[in-house]
Design a protein around this motif. Sequence first.
Motif, short mmCIF file in Angstrom:
data_model
loop_
_atom_site.label_atom_id
_atom_site.label_comp_id
_atom_site.label_asym_id
_atom_site.label_seq_id
_atom_site.Cartn_x
_atom_site.Cartn_y
_atom_site.Cartn_z
N PHE A 162 0.87 -1.19 -0.04
CA PHE A 162 0.09 -0.09 -0.09
C PHE A 162 0.79 1.15 -0.05
O PHE A 162 1.78 1.36 0.84
CB PHE A 162 -1.09 0.03 1.23
CG PHE A 162 -2.07 1.07 1.00
CD1 PHE A 162 -3.02 1.18 -0.05
CD2 PHE A 162 -2.11 1.90 2.21
CE1 PHE A 162 -3.84 2.16 0.19
CE2 PHE A 162 -2.87 2.89 2.40
CZ PHE A 162 -4.00 2.96 1.11
N ASP A 163 0.73 2.18 -0.91
CA ASP A 163 1.49 3.28 -0.86
C ASP A 163 1.71 4.15 0.07
O ASP A 163 0.60 4.42 1.03
CB ASP A 163 0.65 4.29 -2.13
CG ASP A 163 1.55 5.52 -2.21
OD1 ASP A 163 2.60 5.62 -2.95
OD2 ASP A 163 0.93 6.66 -1.85
N ALA A 164 2.98 4.35 0.55
CA ALA A 164 3.13 5.09 1.81
C ALA A 164 2.53 6.35 2.20
O ALA A 164 2.07 6.58 3.23
CB ALA A 164 4.62 5.33 1.84
N VAL A 209 -4.31 6.89 6.00
CA VAL A 209 -5.19 6.07 6.69
C VAL A 209 -4.71 5.59 8.11
O VAL A 209 -5.39 5.47 8.90
CB VAL A 209 -5.20 4.61 5.62
CG1 VAL A 209 -5.83 3.45 6.35
CG2 VAL A 209 -5.79 4.86 4.37
N VAL A 210 -3.38 5.69 8.15
CA VAL A 210 -2.94 5.20 9.64
C VAL A 210 -3.40 6.42 10.62
O VAL A 210 -3.93 5.99 11.64
CB VAL A 210 -1.36 5.01 9.69
CG1 VAL A 210 -0.80 5.14 10.89
CG2 VAL A 210 -0.98 3.81 8.95
N ALA A 246 -10.69 5.61 3.34
CA ALA A 246 -9.82 4.43 2.96
C ALA A 246 -10.18 3.90 1.57
O ALA A 246 -9.26 3.59 0.80
CB ALA A 246 -9.92 3.28 4.17
N GLU A 247 -11.45 3.90 1.33
CA GLU A 247 -11.79 3.31 -0.04
C GLU A 247 -11.47 4.42 -1.03
O GLU A 247 -11.11 4.00 -2.19
CB GLU A 247 -13.23 2.86 -0.01
CG GLU A 247 -13.38 1.68 0.90
CD GLU A 247 -14.70 0.92 0.91
OE1 GLU A 247 -15.66 1.51 0.37
OE2 GLU A 247 -14.85 -0.21 1.35
N HIS A 253 -8.99 -0.97 0.32
CA HIS A 253 -10.48 -1.74 0.48
C HIS A 253 -10.46 -2.60 1.59
O HIS A 253 -11.62 -2.74 2.34
CB HIS A 253 -10.72 -2.25 -0.75
CG HIS A 253 -10.71 -1.45 -1.90
ND1 HIS A 253 -11.85 -0.51 -2.04
CD2 HIS A 253 -10.08 -1.30 -3.11
CE1 HIS A 253 -11.68 0.18 -3.15
NE2 HIS A 253 -10.55 -0.09 -3.63
N ALA A 254 -9.29 -3.21 1.82
CA ALA A 254 -9.08 -4.18 3.11
C ALA A 254 -9.58 -3.26 4.46
O ALA A 254 -10.25 -3.78 5.22
CB ALA A 254 -7.90 -4.71 3.29
N THR A 255 -8.91 -2.14 4.51
CA THR A 255 -9.34 -1.24 5.79
C THR A 255 -10.63 -0.87 5.68
O THR A 255 -11.71 -0.82 6.49
CB THR A 255 -8.54 -0.12 5.62
OG1 THR A 255 -7.10 -0.42 6.04
CG2 THR A 255 -8.99 1.02 6.57
N GLY A 256 -11.33 -0.58 4.38
CA GLY A 256 -12.80 -0.37 4.14
C GLY A 256 -13.56 -1.43 4.89
O GLY A 256 -14.59 -1.24 5.52
#
Length: 178
Positions: free
Chosen positions: A21-23, A29-30, A139-140, A145-148
Amino acid sequence: MSQQRQVLQQAGTVEGNAVRFDAEKAEQVVEALNADLSATYVLYHQLRKHHWNVAGAQSGELRRFLGEAAADAQRHADALARRIGAIGGVPVSGPAAFERHSPVPFEGEDVYDVRTSLENDLEAYGDLIESVSSHIELAESLGDHATGTLLRNQLVDLESRAHAIDGFLGHDSLTLWG
């Protein structure tokens, strides 16, 4: 305690990750997940406090509900922390950090009557529901999508608990006589 101390990753940083996942996107997201993690722990401790102090005619049922709700919050906090790590971040930890990052305000140390405690819980759930909902969209929109999905699953549980508390607060329960 060991005298050797080596910092593996500083708090507040995001590094490369195995899920690719792009930093730059991961940083956003973090930050969002750390807010939700913090809010979840503030809620967890509030639920535990109310579990310990509940009294009255429905105390057995309420104690069970609050204990289960706290266990759900702890489970969600663990999942959020693991996801933060998976995308290269460091989960916030410690009471001061949780309070600082949380969109859910700390209730304080005082003990309240059951109705007030549940009203405060419902307010905390509402704040967390709003935060998680907005972070699903974030997130999405960034392609995570996993975080979503993780946040959607948490949202279902949060809304279910809020609905249950609203039921406890119904006009025919926990009525004040006087």
